[in-house]
Design an enzyme around this catalytic site. Structure first.
Site, PDB file in Angstrom:
ATOM      1  CG  ASP A  17      -0.880   3.682   1.468  1.00  0.00           C
ATOM      2  OD1 ASP A  17      -1.003   3.648   2.585  1.00  0.00           O
ATOM      3  OD2 ASP A  17      -0.975   2.811   0.566  1.00  0.00           O
ATOM      4  CG  ASN A  65      -8.415   2.271   6.182  1.00  0.00           C
ATOM      5  OD1 ASN A  65      -8.400   3.463   5.851  1.00  0.00           O
ATOM      6  ND2 ASN A  65      -7.542   1.401   5.903  1.00  0.00           N
TER       7      ASN A  65
HETATM    8  C1  IPE Z   1      -5.910   3.292   1.249  1.00  0.00           C
HETATM    9  O1  IPE Z   1      -4.952   2.835   1.988  1.00  0.00           O
HETATM   10  C2  IPE Z   1      -7.071   3.951   2.096  1.00  0.00           C
HETATM   11  C3  IPE Z   1      -6.509   5.052   2.727  1.00  0.00           C
HETATM   12  C4  IPE Z   1      -5.463   5.725   2.236  1.00  0.00           C
HETATM   13  C5  IPE Z   1      -7.334   5.831   3.505  1.00  0.00           C
HETATM   14  P1  IPE Z   1      -4.660   1.298   2.842  1.00  0.00           P
HETATM   15  O2  IPE Z   1      -3.315   1.317   3.268  1.00  0.00           O
HETATM   16  O3  IPE Z   1      -5.889   1.280   3.668  1.00  0.00           O
HETATM   17  O4  IPE Z   1      -4.926   0.266   1.498  1.00  0.00           O
HETATM   18  P2  IPE Z   1      -4.369  -1.175   1.454  1.00  0.00           P
HETATM   19  O5  IPE Z   1      -4.691  -2.094   2.425  1.00  0.00           O
HETATM   20  O6  IPE Z   1      -2.852  -1.012   1.184  1.00  0.00           O
HETATM   21  O7  IPE Z   1      -5.076  -1.527   0.087  1.00  0.00           O
HETATM   22  C1  IPE Z   2      -2.472   5.726   5.328  1.00  0.00           C
HETATM   23  O1  IPE Z   2      -1.199   5.103   5.797  1.00  0.00           O
HETATM   24  C2  IPE Z   2      -3.620   6.220   6.247  1.00  0.00           C
HETATM   25  C3  IPE Z   2      -4.639   5.647   6.446  1.00  0.00           C
HETATM   26  C4  IPE Z   2      -5.036   4.427   5.699  1.00  0.00           C
HETATM   27  C5  IPE Z   2      -5.636   5.851   7.412  1.00  0.00           C
HETATM   28  P1  IPE Z   2      -1.281   3.892   6.348  1.00  0.00           P
HETATM   29  O2  IPE Z   2      -1.789   3.420   7.591  1.00  0.00           O
HETATM   30  O3  IPE Z   2      -2.075   2.803   5.170  1.00  0.00           O
HETATM   31  O4  IPE Z   2       0.195   3.322   6.262  1.00  0.00           O
HETATM   32  P2  IPE Z   2       0.965   2.232   5.799  1.00  0.00           P
HETATM   33  O5  IPE Z   2       0.475   1.857   4.324  1.00  0.00           O
HETATM   34  O6  IPE Z   2       0.919   1.092   6.838  1.00  0.00           O
HETATM   35  O7  IPE Z   2       2.316   2.237   5.803  1.00  0.00           O
HETATM   36 MG    MG Z   3      -1.429   1.865   3.551  1.00  0.00          MG
END
Ligand code: IPE
Ligand code: IPE
Ligand code: MG
Length: 241
Positions: A17, A65
């Site tokens: 993340d 996602n």
């Molecule tokens: C969880 O991260 C999913 C992945 C890392 C693939 P998200 O960024 O999507 O989760 P939330 O929205 O903060 O819960």
């Molecule tokens: C994690 O990074 C990757 C996926 C969920 C695919 P994020 O895209 O959630 O990054 P933040 O949380 O917005 O910084």
């Molecule tokens: Mg995220």
């Protein structure tokens, strides 16, 4: 790092993340953050297996996602399409078997599903460790699908109700893997976001503030030092202490 002085978890799970925030801090696009995150994943995963970890699960894309913008979802799908195969080739060189957990159907495209099958096929005889890529993954989805398969096997007479127990439930997950010992979520968020709820029941948790693209090999080693300090009791008491 002298890994023989550390406790090495058998199964590590990482919620990758913070790609978006990493990019934003640098005035870059979210896409650039995802690209940096993927490049980091390739290097980091090779390192993780070198420390002695046997199974590594990584959360690459959740069922939730798909709620993101069309542009972001399509960028990620194209990134996976262009990188998964190359990634599997790299891991094959390290004798690592690559498996995927998640829904193998729409909205994931046929092209990507085919690439996923090819990555698994290409590495199926590797014996040095297992990389479990959680893609179009949700723990609720996994549990629902497991219930359905168990129900079907009972109906087909393959198993009976008495065969259902805590261990056999693992066999009905997307992949039949060991329980998670160490769960890491980068970027400082303190939640699981629907990741491996059954498998983390006795895992140790670690929440570094580092955004995933910066969570490098040294950061992972620091995590192992932290894991080594944890006293895993599993509900029991060591009366000799
Ligand atoms: C969880 O991260 C999913 C992945 C890392 C693939 P998200 O960024 O999507 O989760 P939330 O929205 O903060 O819960
Ligand atoms: C994690 O990074 C990757 C996926 C969920 C695919 P994020 O895209 O959630 O990054 P933040 O949380 O917005 O910084
Ligand atoms: Mg995220």
């Amino acid at each position: 790092m002298d890994y023989s002085k550390l406790k090495i978890p058998n199964h590590v799970a990482i919620i990758l993340d913070g790609n978006g925030r990493w990019a934003k801090e640098r005035g870059m696009s979210r896409s650039a953050g995802h690209k940096a995150g993927f490049d980091n994943l390739v290097e980091l995963s090779k390192h993780v297996f070198k420390t002695g970890v046997k199974t590594l699960s990584v959360y690459a894309f959740s069922t939730e996602n798909f709620k993101r913008s069309k542009e972001e979802v399509s960028f990620l799908m194209n990134l996976f399409k262009s990188k998964f195969k190359e990634y599997a080739v790299e891991l094959k060189k390290e004798n690592i078997k690559v498996v995927f957990s998640g829904g193998r159907y729409r909205p994931v495209s046929d092209t990507l599903l085919k690439i996923i099958d090819e990555c698994e096929e290409m590495t199926k005889d590797c014996t040095g460790g297992i990389l479990n890529i959680c893609f179009n993954y949700g723990s609720h989805l996994e549990i629902v699908e497991a219930f359905k398969r168990i129900h079907k096997d009972i109906n087909d007479g393959k198993i009976s109700e008495d065969d259902i127990n805590e261990d056999m439930i693992y066999h009905y997950m997307f992949q039949d893997l060991d329980p998670v010992d160490f769960m890491i979520r980068t970027s400082g968020e303190l939640r699981l976001s629907n990741f491996m709820l059954y498998q983390v029941s006795y895992a140790e948790f670690y929440f570094p503030k580092t955004y995933f693209p910066d969570f490098n090999n040294d950061e992972f080693d620091k995590a192992l030092v932290e894991y080594t300090k944890r006293d895993r009791r599993f509900g029991a008491i060591d009366y000799s202490k």
